[in-house]
Design a protein around this motif. Structure first.
Motif, PDB file in Angstrom:
ATOM      1  N   GLN A   1      44.667   1.845  -4.317  1.00 56.56           N
ATOM      2  CA  GLN A   1      43.355   2.281  -4.783  1.00 56.56           C
ATOM      3  C   GLN A   1      42.374   1.120  -4.850  1.00 56.56           C
ATOM      4  N   GLN A   2      42.881  -0.015  -5.293  1.00 55.81           N
ATOM      5  CA  GLN A   2      41.990  -1.167  -5.403  1.00 55.81           C
ATOM      6  C   GLN A   2      41.540  -1.655  -4.022  1.00 55.81           C
ATOM      7  N   ALA A   3      42.479  -1.661  -3.095  1.00 57.45           N
ATOM      8  CA  ALA A   3      42.128  -2.078  -1.733  1.00 57.45           C
ATOM      9  C   ALA A   3      41.080  -1.138  -1.141  1.00 57.45           C
ATOM     10  N   GLN A   4      41.278   0.151  -1.375  1.00 54.78           N
ATOM     11  CA  GLN A   4      40.305   1.127  -0.871  1.00 54.78           C
ATOM     12  C   GLN A   4      38.947   0.918  -1.535  1.00 54.78           C
ATOM     13  N   GLN A   5      39.011   0.655  -2.826  1.00 56.25           N
ATOM     14  CA  GLN A   5      37.771   0.474  -3.571  1.00 56.25           C
ATOM     15  C   GLN A   5      36.967  -0.709  -3.040  1.00 56.25           C
ATOM     16  N   SER A   6      37.671  -1.736  -2.619  1.00 59.32           N
ATOM     17  CA  SER A   6      36.927  -2.910  -2.140  1.00 59.32           C
ATOM     18  C   SER A   6      36.171  -2.594  -0.852  1.00 59.32           C
ATOM     19  N   VAL A   7      36.745  -1.713  -0.033  1.00 58.66           N
ATOM     20  CA  VAL A   7      36.022  -1.292   1.168  1.00 58.66           C
ATOM     21  C   VAL A   7      34.767  -0.515   0.773  1.00 58.66           C
ATOM     22  N   VAL A   8      34.937   0.403  -0.165  1.00 60.39           N
ATOM     23  CA  VAL A   8      33.784   1.185  -0.626  1.00 60.39           C
ATOM     24  C   VAL A   8      32.686   0.257  -1.146  1.00 60.39           C
ATOM     25  N   GLU A   9      33.085  -0.734  -1.933  1.00 58.38           N
ATOM     26  CA  GLU A   9      32.091  -1.627  -2.528  1.00 58.38           C
ATOM     27  C   GLU A   9      31.362  -2.453  -1.473  1.00 58.38           C
ATOM     28  N   LEU A  10      32.110  -2.819  -0.452  1.00 60.67           N
ATOM     29  CA  LEU A  10      31.467  -3.559   0.635  1.00 60.67           C
ATOM     30  C   LEU A  10      30.336  -2.737   1.247  1.00 60.67           C
ATOM     31  N   VAL A  11      30.612  -1.475   1.489  1.00 68.06           N
ATOM     32  CA  VAL A  11      29.593  -0.632   2.105  1.00 68.06           C
ATOM     33  C   VAL A  11      28.444  -0.372   1.117  1.00 68.06           C
ATOM     34  N   VAL A  12      28.782  -0.186  -0.148  1.00 69.38           N
ATOM     35  CA  VAL A  12      27.731  -0.004  -1.162  1.00 69.38           C
ATOM     36  C   VAL A  12      26.791  -1.210  -1.148  1.00 69.38           C
ATOM     37  N   GLN A  13      27.367  -2.382  -1.081  1.00 63.99           N
ATOM     38  CA  GLN A  13      26.556  -3.598  -1.039  1.00 63.99           C
ATOM     39  C   GLN A  13      25.579  -3.577   0.127  1.00 63.99           C
ATOM     40  N   VAL A  14      26.112  -3.197   1.281  1.00 66.34           N
ATOM     41  CA  VAL A  14      25.266  -3.166   2.467  1.00 66.34           C
ATOM     42  C   VAL A  14      24.115  -2.170   2.299  1.00 66.34           C
ATOM     43  N   LEU A  15      24.427  -1.069   1.630  1.00 67.57           N
ATOM     44  CA  LEU A  15      23.393  -0.036   1.459  1.00 67.57           C
ATOM     45  C   LEU A  15      22.330  -0.422   0.433  1.00 67.57           C
ATOM     46  N   GLN A  16      22.599  -1.489  -0.301  1.00 67.11           N
ATOM     47  CA  GLN A  16      21.611  -1.885  -1.311  1.00 67.11           C
ATOM     48  C   GLN A  16      20.279  -2.264  -0.682  1.00 67.11           C
ATOM     49  N   ALA A  17      20.330  -2.596   0.602  1.00 63.85           N
ATOM     50  CA  ALA A  17      19.094  -2.913   1.312  1.00 63.85           C
ATOM     51  C   ALA A  17      18.086  -1.763   1.247  1.00 63.85           C
ATOM     52  N   TYR A  18      18.572  -0.544   1.005  1.00 65.76           N
ATOM     53  CA  TYR A  18      17.670   0.608   1.033  1.00 65.76           C
ATOM     54  C   TYR A  18      17.151   1.012  -0.340  1.00 65.76           C
ATOM     55  N   ASN A  19      17.553   0.245  -1.360  1.00 63.79           N
ATOM     56  CA  ASN A  19      17.057   0.526  -2.723  1.00 63.79           C
ATOM     57  C   ASN A  19      17.312   1.968  -3.169  1.00 63.79           C
ATOM     58  N   LEU A  20      18.521   2.410  -3.020  1.00 60.19           N
ATOM     59  CA  LEU A  20      18.843   3.775  -3.417  1.00 60.19           C
ATOM     60  C   LEU A  20      19.358   3.806  -4.839  1.00 60.19           C
ATOM     61  N   LYS A  21      19.282   4.979  -5.437  1.00 67.97           N
ATOM     62  CA  LYS A  21      19.963   5.151  -6.721  1.00 67.97           C
ATOM     63  C   LYS A  21      21.460   4.993  -6.477  1.00 67.97           C
ATOM     64  N   GLU A  22      22.153   4.508  -7.494  1.00 68.57           N
ATOM     65  CA  GLU A  22      23.597   4.284  -7.380  1.00 68.57           C
ATOM     66  C   GLU A  22      24.308   5.536  -6.841  1.00 68.57           C
ATOM     67  N   GLU A  23      23.960   6.693  -7.404  1.00 69.43           N
ATOM     68  CA  GLU A  23      24.665   7.908  -7.000  1.00 69.43           C
ATOM     69  C   GLU A  23      24.399   8.237  -5.536  1.00 69.43           C
ATOM     70  N   MET A  24      23.147   8.092  -5.130  1.00 71.85           N
ATOM     71  CA  MET A  24      22.835   8.377  -3.724  1.00 71.85           C
ATOM     72  C   MET A  24      23.576   7.418  -2.805  1.00 71.85           C
ATOM     73  N   ALA A  25      23.710   6.185  -3.232  1.00 72.94           N
ATOM     74  CA  ALA A  25      24.457   5.219  -2.414  1.00 72.94           C
ATOM     75  C   ALA A  25      25.900   5.696  -2.213  1.00 72.94           C
ATOM     76  N   ILE A  26      26.499   6.200  -3.270  1.00 72.68           N
ATOM     77  CA  ILE A  26      27.874   6.699  -3.167  1.00 72.68           C
ATOM     78  C   ILE A  26      27.958   7.866  -2.186  1.00 72.68           C
ATOM     79  N   HIS A  27      27.007   8.773  -2.288  1.00 69.84           N
ATOM     80  CA  HIS A  27      27.017   9.899  -1.340  1.00 69.84           C
ATOM     81  C   HIS A  27      26.937   9.387   0.100  1.00 69.84           C
TER      82      HIS A  27
END
Lengths: 197, 197
Positions: free
Chosen positions: A116-142
């Motif tokens: 789960q932790q390994a998977q989570q780190s992949v998710v977080e990497l992509v979340v980081q990349v999406l921060q460029a778009y200034n989205l709400k946290e929830e929208m970033a997850i979607h």
DNA sequence: TTGAAAAACTAATCATATTAGTTATAATAT
DNA sequence: ATATTATAACTAATATGATTAGTTTTTCAA
């Protein structure tokens, strides 16, 4: 007289990875693995918890490697560019390691904390990349879920030979990615409508 | 004295479908299936070509049912509306029949003509729906591949419990679909750039 | 009613995973 | 250096499942 082999887990996982990449995850057997390692099948139980334990360890290992691969591709990039780099790395990884990639998606125990932790780190990497778009946290997850669906879906359909017709598959992927990215832009432009930030 | 059972293939497939939907495709065994059908395992060989033959037949059967399900959802609709209906039907089918859905994506023999034809009919259904956008044939294929990637990816990540976080999964799907559809619009608007029609 | 085909059966074999119990080797402490 | 302990190999045996071979029962049609 031939001195006994003395193995460690990393050697076992390396050989198991070779085997699954060559013959497919479903054809992985302790017998074949032991033969390759020049030991008897029961000896493997000193290192791992049976065939399921092996598959679980392959999954964890695979996700970690995938993460590293995506990370390397993404460093120094941002926005659309970073998304494309990440995505191409993902698909490339699955092409290089078809069996190991499979292992990352078909594991015996999804409760495994390390997995789960390994998977989570992949998710977080992509979340980081999406921060460029200034989205709400929830929208970033979607959107991360969406991108992941795209990458896994494309990857596994390609692997099962599901794209039958003689039309360039790489182009399909590139268009898919562009389409999704265009969609993200369109969402970003209509921030109000989609209640972000 | 208890009169022997007399089976036919459809009964066998029906019971096998129940079993895989309940216990997962990987736990399908001829022994368990035979027990449920109140016959001995070797008797199954009169009707199908072993476990792999069964999985192959499940795959064909599953794709056909999926096609019917999508078709019913799409009739009378067009454009974005039809895409959403198709897509929701796809996901719903996979939720109702997790094991059978799995069978449609993990079959022993991808050369099987009957399977290929069943798959092709699904592709053609989606191509038809996309005709509303007046795309070039090739672009339509790319977009169908994209949609299929999205649907299969979302579906199988959901099934493997891959969306860990406590955020509404249906909403993620709806946003994913909207994003892709927005992307298609954006492509259609820039026809020149993407060389369509 | 009888003969052929279909579909069940039993018995046996093979492949794998797994467990139990044992032995050899390597690492560590005296 | 040597004794002790832990590790990691081994052999032997068991269990589960798929599969094959050969046989018998049942159904169906001539």
């Amino acid at each position: 007289m031939s001195q006994r082999i003395r193995l460690d887990l990393s050697i076992i996982l390396q050989k198991a990875t070779e085997l699954v990449d060559e013959n497919g995850l479903d054809h992985l057997s302790l017998g074949k693995l032991a033969e390759e390692l020049q030991i008897r099948p029961p000896s493997l139980y000193n290192h791992l918890d049976g065939l399921n334990g092996l598959k679980q360890k392959l999954a964890v290992n695979g996700v970690k490697k995938l993460y590293e691969y995506m990370l390397q591709a993404a460093v120094g990039r941002s926005g659309d560019d970073a998304i494309r780099a990440l995505s191409e790395a993902y698909v490339e990884f699955a092409r290089i390691h078809p069996g190991l990639y499979d292992a990352t998606t078909r594991f015996p125990n999804s409760e495994d904390k390390e997995l789960q932790q390994a998977q989570q780190s992949v998710v977080e990497l992509v979340v980081q990349v999406l921060q460029a778009y200034n989205l709400k946290e929830e929208m970033a997850i979607h959107l991360v879920r969406g991108l992941r669906s795209i990458l896994h879906g494309f990857t596994s359909i390609e692997k099962m030979g599901g794209f039958g017709m003689p039309i360039d598959i790489d182009k399909s992927f590139s268009i898919l990615l562009n389409t999704y990215i265009e969609g993200i832009h369109s969402i970003v432009i209509n921030k109000d409508k989609y209640e972000l930030v």
